[in-house]
Scaffold this motif. Sequence first.
Motif, mmCIF file in Angstrom:
data_model
loop_
_atom_site.group_PDB
_atom_site.id
_atom_site.type_symbol
_atom_site.label_atom_id
_atom_site.label_comp_id
_atom_site.label_asym_id
_atom_site.label_seq_id
_atom_site.Cartn_x
_atom_site.Cartn_y
_atom_site.Cartn_z
ATOM 1 N N ALA B 161 0.867 -1.183 0.000
ATOM 2 C CA ALA B 161 0.000 0.000 0.000
ATOM 3 C C ALA B 161 0.903 1.231 0.000
ATOM 4 O O ALA B 161 1.937 1.231 0.664
ATOM 5 N N PHE B 162 0.545 2.239 -0.778
ATOM 6 C CA PHE B 162 1.387 3.439 -0.820
ATOM 7 C C PHE B 162 0.536 4.699 -0.761
ATOM 8 O O PHE B 162 -0.650 4.689 -1.096
ATOM 9 N N GLY B 163 1.159 5.777 -0.342
ATOM 10 C CA GLY B 163 0.454 7.052 -0.271
ATOM 11 C C GLY B 163 1.455 8.186 -0.252
ATOM 12 O O GLY B 163 2.585 8.028 0.190
ATOM 13 N N GLY B 164 1.045 9.344 -0.791
ATOM 14 C CA GLY B 164 1.940 10.500 -0.822
ATOM 15 C C GLY B 164 2.015 11.035 -2.232
ATOM 16 O O GLY B 164 1.077 10.908 -3.016
ATOM 17 N N LYS B 165 3.174 11.622 -2.563
ATOM 18 C CA LYS B 165 3.382 12.064 -3.942
ATOM 19 C C LYS B 165 4.232 11.016 -4.638
ATOM 20 O O LYS B 165 5.268 10.604 -4.098
ATOM 21 N N PHE B 166 3.779 10.559 -5.792
ATOM 22 C CA PHE B 166 4.508 9.496 -6.484
ATOM 23 C C PHE B 166 4.560 9.787 -7.982
ATOM 24 O O PHE B 166 3.738 10.546 -8.497
ATOM 25 N N LEU B 167 5.541 9.187 -8.661
ATOM 26 C CA LEU B 167 5.603 9.304 -10.120
ATOM 27 C C LEU B 167 4.409 8.544 -10.676
ATOM 28 O O LEU B 167 4.019 7.506 -10.142
ATOM 29 N N SER B 168 3.841 9.072 -11.751
ATOM 30 C CA SER B 168 2.623 8.463 -12.260
ATOM 31 C C SER B 168 2.859 7.012 -12.693
ATOM 32 O O SER B 168 3.763 6.734 -13.479
ATOM 33 N N VAL B 199 1.541 12.968 -21.266
ATOM 34 C CA VAL B 199 1.542 11.905 -20.247
ATOM 35 C C VAL B 199 1.427 12.480 -18.840
ATOM 36 O O VAL B 199 1.943 13.563 -18.565
ATOM 37 N N PRO B 200 0.722 11.763 -17.950
ATOM 38 C CA PRO B 200 0.709 12.182 -16.546
ATOM 39 C C PRO B 200 2.107 11.980 -15.965
ATOM 40 O O PRO B 200 2.764 10.970 -16.254
ATOM 41 N N VAL B 201 2.599 12.943 -15.186
ATOM 42 C CA VAL B 201 3.961 12.864 -14.666
ATOM 43 C C VAL B 201 3.995 12.394 -13.215
ATOM 44 O O VAL B 201 4.755 11.499 -12.857
#
Lengths: 90, 415
Positions: B161-168, B199-201
């Motif tokens: 499980a992950f959360g935060g700001k991540f590369l798309s 592309v989403p970044v």
Amino acid sequence: MKTLHIILASATTLLLAWSSFAPAQQPADPQAFARGAKAWADNCARCHNMRDPKDFRDDQWKVIVSHMRLRAGLTGQEARDILAFLQGSN
Amino acid sequence: MKLNSKQAAVAAALTLLAGAAQPAWADAETDKLKTEIEQLKREMRELRSVLERQKQDTATKQDVQEVRDEVSQAKKAGGSGLLANNSLVHLAGYGHVGYANRRGMNSSFGEVGFNPIFHYQYKDLLLFETELEIMSNAEGEAEFGLEYANMNVFANDYLTAFGGKFLSPIGYFIQNLHPAWINKFPSKPPGFEEEGGAVPVSDIGAGIKGGVPFGSGMKANYTLYVGNGPRLELSGAGDEIESIAATGGTTNPSKHKLVGGRLGFLPIPNLELGLSAAHSRVAVAPEGAPVEASRNYSVVGADFGWRWRGLDLRGEYMRSRVGDLDTSVAPLGGTWKTHYVQAAYRIPGTKWEPVLRYGKFTSPHADQDLKQLGLGVDYWFESDIVGKLAYERNDGEPGTPNDANRVLLQFAFGF
């Protein structure tokens, strides 16, 4: 009766979830190194050049393999095997 | 000397005399001796007790060995020997310097950047990863960026499980190939830039990801997430959608969440095929006016990567679409799409790797379009230190920078 079932079911689910949360304490697995060598060859040159096991110390490899587990979509078992291989070859 | 009889007689007489005279001064002498002996005895007792105490305080060799054994047993119990430390802190990252010469325009060392990556890992359970981007701009100032900062919980072997700001996670290049020491070409493929591309970044949100075995020898991996999604940029005149702002922000004017994911499939090792899609709603937020009604946003992508001996083949297609909205100041939506294919071959036994890349980006605005054929050669000093020389044949709207060819030189390292 129904509520009891629900309570029991949720308790079991929670317990199961928790137990899967705690990293399993496997006894040292003699096959891990060999499986790790193959998983390393199969996965670690897909995006970038293969990195020499000697490039990093054991503790560094531990974090790097977790990092790469996220990038490369490895299973937990593959990550542990690859780590055993890298730590055994550096 | 031999005693004669006279001398012997004198000696005997003296001895007798001495014996008779003893009681006169012996008492005082004995008392003195007695007290001295008592004193000595006391001192001996004290010394002995000091010695006893010292013996108790200092460990013997045997004691030390026992402690050593205990420590090594505790270490073993602490988890497979790999987990001597519960918490690990690690620094990784990469840096790059680049020179570009655009035909008919200026040439410069137009690129210098350093991206440190910080990791914090707790047991086999948690990994925080943060990447900063520090770049130099045209005015000589430093620009900082937060590429990603997220927390990952390894819930079990197949789910993180992950959360935060991540590369798309949409597509492949952005998340997996963008670092300068990994990308085999000095520039990003057309339409894969951080701004104004197709592309989403990056995104801010949460999701799950993992890998699963899939039949005999086959494997799959997945990512599913919810994020704030992209925003829209208006053109200077304010009546057109100029581009999709594809780096994750902390808010989204449309107040909608993006739902997206990618499925990867590896039928054989070192061949990966991927499909991605995401959907959300976006809204124009004109300056000084209320946020408009929302409209559709969607992106779909397909990617492949195959590595066989020294050959590295890959490609990707990506299409982002924004819906029309009659009531908007910019009623027309549009499609931003791109694709590229790349082949690289590491010449066996050498440090040289020629690269060939073809890419095409189309947008609703003709001046953004770019068709590009790139040819380059990389020299690998080490597996993570590379020098790259490349030529781009660019074909865009005449008169725009996109229409000018470029020579690129780049040096990059990772660690």
